[in-house]
Design a protein around this motif. Structure first.
Motif, PDB file in Angstrom:
ATOM      1  N   VAL A 180       0.847  -1.205  -0.444  1.00  0.00           N
ATOM      2  CA  VAL A 180      -0.004  -0.716   0.164  1.00  0.00           C
ATOM      3  C   VAL A 180       0.633   1.303  -0.049  1.00  0.00           C
ATOM      4  N   GLU A 181       1.553   1.241   0.556  1.00  0.00           N
ATOM      5  CA  GLU A 181       2.516   1.969   1.009  1.00  0.00           C
ATOM      6  C   GLU A 181       3.224   2.732  -0.389  1.00  0.00           C
ATOM      7  N   GLU A 182       4.120   2.011  -0.719  1.00  0.00           N
ATOM      8  CA  GLU A 182       5.355   2.110  -1.833  1.00  0.00           C
ATOM      9  C   GLU A 182       4.054   2.112  -3.412  1.00  0.00           C
ATOM     10  N   LEU A 226       1.103  11.870   3.098  1.00  0.00           N
ATOM     11  CA  LEU A 226       1.725  10.489   2.624  1.00  0.00           C
ATOM     12  C   LEU A 226       0.015   9.638   4.240  1.00  0.00           C
ATOM     13  N   ASN A 227       1.285  10.575   5.147  1.00  0.00           N
ATOM     14  CA  ASN A 227       0.554   9.877   6.875  1.00  0.00           C
ATOM     15  C   ASN A 227      -1.218  10.619   7.025  1.00  0.00           C
ATOM     16  N   SER A 228      -1.093  11.573   6.499  1.00  0.00           N
ATOM     17  CA  SER A 228      -2.706  12.407   6.820  1.00  0.00           C
ATOM     18  C   SER A 228      -3.561  11.488   6.262  1.00  0.00           C
ATOM     19  N   ASN A 262      -3.666   0.515   8.850  1.00  0.00           N
ATOM     20  CA  ASN A 262      -3.392  -0.597   9.918  1.00  0.00           C
ATOM     21  C   ASN A 262      -3.096  -1.961   8.249  1.00  0.00           C
ATOM     22  N   ARG A 263      -3.056  -1.362   7.270  1.00  0.00           N
ATOM     23  CA  ARG A 263      -2.967  -1.757   5.370  1.00  0.00           C
ATOM     24  C   ARG A 263      -1.529  -1.406   5.183  1.00  0.00           C
ATOM     25  N   LEU A 264      -0.496  -0.890   6.152  1.00  0.00           N
ATOM     26  CA  LEU A 264       0.411  -0.278   4.185  1.00  0.00           C
ATOM     27  C   LEU A 264       1.067  -1.073   4.235  1.00  0.00           C
ATOM     28  N   GLN A 276     -11.148  -0.610  -0.234  1.00  0.00           N
ATOM     29  CA  GLN A 276      -9.268  -0.845  -0.318  1.00  0.00           C
ATOM     30  C   GLN A 276      -8.613  -0.514  -0.629  1.00  0.00           C
ATOM     31  N   GLN A 277      -8.761  -1.060  -1.580  1.00  0.00           N
ATOM     32  CA  GLN A 277      -7.421  -0.696  -3.606  1.00  0.00           C
ATOM     33  C   GLN A 277      -8.318   0.794  -4.169  1.00  0.00           C
ATOM     34  N   GLN A 278      -9.907   1.016  -3.889  1.00  0.00           N
ATOM     35  CA  GLN A 278      -9.581   2.276  -4.469  1.00  0.00           C
ATOM     36  C   GLN A 278      -9.315   3.675  -3.346  1.00  0.00           C
ATOM     37  N   ARG A 279      -8.914   2.797  -2.433  1.00  0.00           N
ATOM     38  CA  ARG A 279      -8.847   4.512  -1.676  1.00  0.00           C
ATOM     39  C   ARG A 279      -7.060   4.787  -1.717  1.00  0.00           C
ATOM     40  N   VAL A 280      -6.306   3.289  -1.710  1.00  0.00           N
ATOM     41  CA  VAL A 280      -4.960   2.891  -2.016  1.00  0.00           C
ATOM     42  C   VAL A 280      -4.881   4.056  -3.364  1.00  0.00           C
ATOM     43  N   SER A 281      -5.471   4.329  -4.749  1.00  0.00           N
ATOM     44  CA  SER A 281      -5.506   4.911  -6.040  1.00  0.00           C
ATOM     45  C   SER A 281      -5.940   5.897  -5.913  1.00  0.00           C
TER      46      SER A 281
END
Ligand SMILES: Nc1ncnc2c1ncn2[C@@H]1O[C@H](COP(=O)(O)OP(=O)(O)OP(=O)(O)O)[C@@H](O)[C@H]1O
Ligand SMILES: [Mg+2]
Length: 230
Positions: free
Chosen positions: A102-104, A122-124, A133-135, A146-151
């Protein structure tokens, strides 16, 4: 402030018998901070328009001016840099890199730009998007929402002038769709982030400040600019 100016945009695919005029003289402006929904039947040219606005496809004719820069005048290298720095793109199927966590995934565009990711941002974003808790999870270990939130996070890491989304909730259930739209709205209201979203969902369109309807490659309706508070 005008963040986007589109002038007489035309897009022709193919030629002869297979020629498709996907966009026919499309012009409109968007002010900074607007939340615009683009609606219209399948095949009407919505994705074509968004890809051209995002600099990932080129028009056959016409101009796209983003924050005063005519992106058609940039060479390939400059356009790639401009795109990374000014445009956030969100797709229906997320387009995350499967082998990156996720972070990468969120920081990749910044690293590709030879910069150091803004840790504070990034943190905010991670907190606002509920990904704390998915980093270190891979995309395959995440739900669709969740995947869409990462995108979305990835798209926002470079403070884009415009966030472009092509049916970002098209692959999600009602609950997750609502959450994604609430988040986009929040970023729009709180950070004055300009958002242009293609949607088939009437509820999303109704919640937008402005709705542009495209039919057969032309704008057939535009509810007009909303009053956007500075
Ligand atoms: N690469 C391509 N080559 C040829 N024709 C294309 C190409 N991409 C799109 N088209 C055609 O251009 C038209 C507009 O396509 P576009 O994908 O923009 O529609 P859309 O409004 O996004 O539709 P949908 O709601 O189904 O996603 C369609 O008629 C399509 O067949
Ligand atoms: Mg489409």
């Amino acid at each position: 402030m005008k963040i986007l100016e589109i002038k007489n945009l035309c897009k022709v695919y193919g030629k002869g018998e297979t020629r498709v005029d996907a966009l026919k003289n499309v012009s409109f402006d968007v002010e900074q901070g607007e939340f615009v929904a683009i609606v219209g039947p399948s095949g009407s040219g919505k994705s074509t328009l968004l890809h051209i606005l995002g600099g990932v496809d080129v028009p056959t004719k016409g101009e796209v001016i983003i924050s005063g820069t005519d992106i058609g005048k940039l060479n390939e290298t400059k356009l790639a840099i401009f795109r990374r720095r000014n445009i956030g793109l969100i797709y229906q199927f997320y387009n995350l890199i499967p082998i990156l966590n996720v972070e990468e995934n969120m920081t990749l565009p910044i690293l590709l730009d030879g910069k150091r990711p803004d840790k504070k941002l990034l943190n905010s974003l991670v907190d606002k998007l509920g990904l704390r808790n998915r980093l270190t999870h891979l995309p395959s270990q995440l739900s669709g929402g969740q995947q869409q939130r990462v995108s979305i996070g990835r798209a926002l890491m470079n403070h884009p002038a415009i966030l472009l989304a092509d049916e970002p909730t098209g692959n999600l259930d009602t609950e997750n769709s609502k959450e994604i739209i609430t988040l986009l709205r929040k970023f729009n209201r709180e950070n004055h982030q300009t958002v242009i979203i293609i949607t088939h969902d009437d509820r999303i369109a109704l919640s937008a400040d402005r709705v542009i309807t495209i039919e057969d490659g032309r704008i057939t309706k535009d509810t007009g600019k909303a009053e956007v508070s500075a």
